[in-house]
Structures are given as C-alpha cells and as structure tokens.
Write a protein that holds these residues in place. Structure first.
Motif, PDB file in Angstrom:
ATOM      1  N   TYR A 250       0.831  -1.199   0.000  1.00  0.00           N
ATOM      2  CA  TYR A 250       0.000   0.000   0.000  1.00  0.00           C
ATOM      3  C   TYR A 250       0.871   1.257   0.000  1.00  0.00           C
ATOM      4  CZ  TYR A 250      -3.532  -3.415   1.545  1.00  0.00           C
ATOM      5  OH  TYR A 250      -4.353  -4.514   1.662  1.00  0.00           O
TER       6      TYR A 250
ATOM      7  N   THR B 262       2.170   1.881  -3.437  1.00  0.00           N
ATOM      8  CA  THR B 262       1.160   2.029  -4.479  1.00  0.00           C
ATOM      9  C   THR B 262       0.387   3.341  -4.397  1.00  0.00           C
ATOM     10  OG1 THR B 262       0.906  -0.374  -4.558  1.00  0.00           O
ATOM     11  CG2 THR B 262      -0.892   0.930  -5.486  1.00  0.00           C
TER      12      THR B 262
ATOM     13  N   VAL C  33      -3.461  -3.039  -8.068  1.00  0.00           N
ATOM     14  CA  VAL C  33      -4.218  -3.938  -7.187  1.00  0.00           C
ATOM     15  C   VAL C  33      -4.484  -5.275  -7.872  1.00  0.00           C
ATOM     16  CG1 VAL C  33      -6.411  -4.259  -5.964  1.00  0.00           C
ATOM     17  CG2 VAL C  33      -5.250  -2.044  -5.884  1.00  0.00           C
TER      18      VAL C  33
ATOM     19  N   GLY D  39      -4.373  -9.670  -7.371  1.00  0.00           N
ATOM     20  CA  GLY D  39      -5.726  -9.333  -6.964  1.00  0.00           C
ATOM     21  C   GLY D  39      -6.759  -9.861  -7.943  1.00  0.00           C
TER      22      GLY D  39
ATOM     23  N   ASP E 239      -7.423  -6.850  -3.520  1.00  0.00           N
ATOM     24  CA  ASP E 239      -5.990  -7.093  -3.591  1.00  0.00           C
ATOM     25  C   ASP E 239      -5.704  -8.549  -3.230  1.00  0.00           C
ATOM     26  OD1 ASP E 239      -5.793  -7.299  -0.730  1.00  0.00           O
ATOM     27  OD2 ASP E 239      -5.345  -5.171  -0.546  1.00  0.00           O
ATOM     28  N   ARG E 240      -4.463  -8.940  -3.299  1.00  0.00           N
ATOM     29  CA  ARG E 240      -4.125 -10.353  -3.090  1.00  0.00           C
ATOM     30  C   ARG E 240      -4.374 -10.847  -1.670  1.00  0.00           C
ATOM     31  NH1 ARG E 240       2.296 -10.171  -4.043  1.00  0.00           N
ATOM     32  NH2 ARG E 240       2.682 -11.595  -2.349  1.00  0.00           N
TER      33      ARG E 240
ATOM     34  N   TRP F 113     -11.252  -2.834  -2.785  1.00  0.00           N
ATOM     35  CA  TRP F 113     -10.950  -1.457  -3.191  1.00  0.00           C
ATOM     36  C   TRP F 113     -11.964  -1.020  -4.225  1.00  0.00           C
ATOM     37  CZ3 TRP F 113      -6.826   1.115  -0.977  1.00  0.00           C
ATOM     38  CH2 TRP F 113      -5.967   0.330  -0.206  1.00  0.00           C
TER      39      TRP F 113
END
Length: 159
Positions: A22, A25, A95, A100, A110-111, A116
């Motif tokens: 995060y 990103t 993501v 993801g 996400d993974r 999101w």
C-alpha cells in the motif's frame, strides 16, 4: 498514531507485506512502525510481526496478524477517488495485477482479500448529476464495467 480513529485490518500473517505494498502504491501512504509479539499467541510466536502501523492516502491503519479466523469481505472497502484515466488505470493495475481480482463497477480485491473501489471523480459527479436522465445513463454504463472507463461515462452523460 495520533488520530482518534484507526482502521484495523486483520491479516493472516501478511500485515507487513500488505502495508508495504500500500505504501508503494498509493500517494501519502507509509509504514510507520512494526511491532513484534512479546510472547506466543494463537496465530503466532514471540518475535513474529504482530501489528503494523501504516497510512493509506493519509488514513491511519493498523494491520493485525490475527490468523485465518476472519477473512476480508466486500462489507468493507477502501474507495479511492481518481482524477483521470491514467491514475485509474495505474491503481487498478497495481491492485489487480499483483495477485488481486477484478470485480464490477470499479471494485477489485488485492491479493490479501481487501476490497478497493477505484472510482474516478467524474463517475461520482455523473451518477449525482442534476439531470436524472443523464445520471441514469451514466449509472447504467457503470453497471457494465469492471474498471471504470471515464470516456464511456462521459459519453453516457452526453447521451
């Protein structure tokens, strides 16, 4: 953490990995602190990463490595408002492209299973448009999308 409220996200051992992703990103995001367990606990051992303090877009968060008991669900999501198609594409790809899953209407996971909403500002404005017919067209266009296509939303608004 100095905020009176913090989002706590439960992870199955991957709180630090997720927080670092995060931070890399999203703008205004960082890992502030990593805290290790002072003793064994049900989901880990003394010395394991227990919690991670981090921010996502300035929002204070705490990642808790609590084990597999409570998986993430769509009942909670981060909505990230984007300003243009390039930003929308970059965040969506970050993501979804790193393990993801794409979903509908700008949603993805996400993974680690955190949901999101990558939401262009123009979409929010379009579905709240004072012209009800234009808002309806934009909404119907959105309902057929995974990642939001700003040009298609703008075309729907125009009719």
């Amino acid at each position: 953490m100095t905020s009176p409220i913090t989002v706590c996200l439960w992870f199955d051992g991957a709180a630090l990995e997720a927080a670092e992703f995060y931070a890399q990103t999203f703008a205004d995001s960082a890992v502030q602190a990593v805290h290790r367990a002072p003793a064994d606990y049900p989901a880990g051992r003394q010395g394991d990463v227990l919690t991670v303090e981090f921010t996502v877009l300035g929002l204070p968060c705490l990642g808790l490595n609590g084990g597999p008991t409570f998986p993430h669900s769509e009942a909670f999501s981060f909505q990230v408002v984007t300003e243009d198609q390039a930003e929308t594409d970059r965040l969506w790809q970050a993501v979804v492209g790193h393990g993801g899953l794409a979903s509908a209407c700008g949603w993805c996971k996400d993974r680690w299973g955190v949901s999101w909403q990558i939401t262009p500002r123009v979409l929010l404005q379009a579905i709240a448009h004072p012209d009800a017919a234009a808002a309806r067209r934009a909404f119907i266009a959105m309902m057929g999308m995974g990642k939001i296509d700003i040009a298609a939303i703008e075309a729907a608004l125009r009719g």
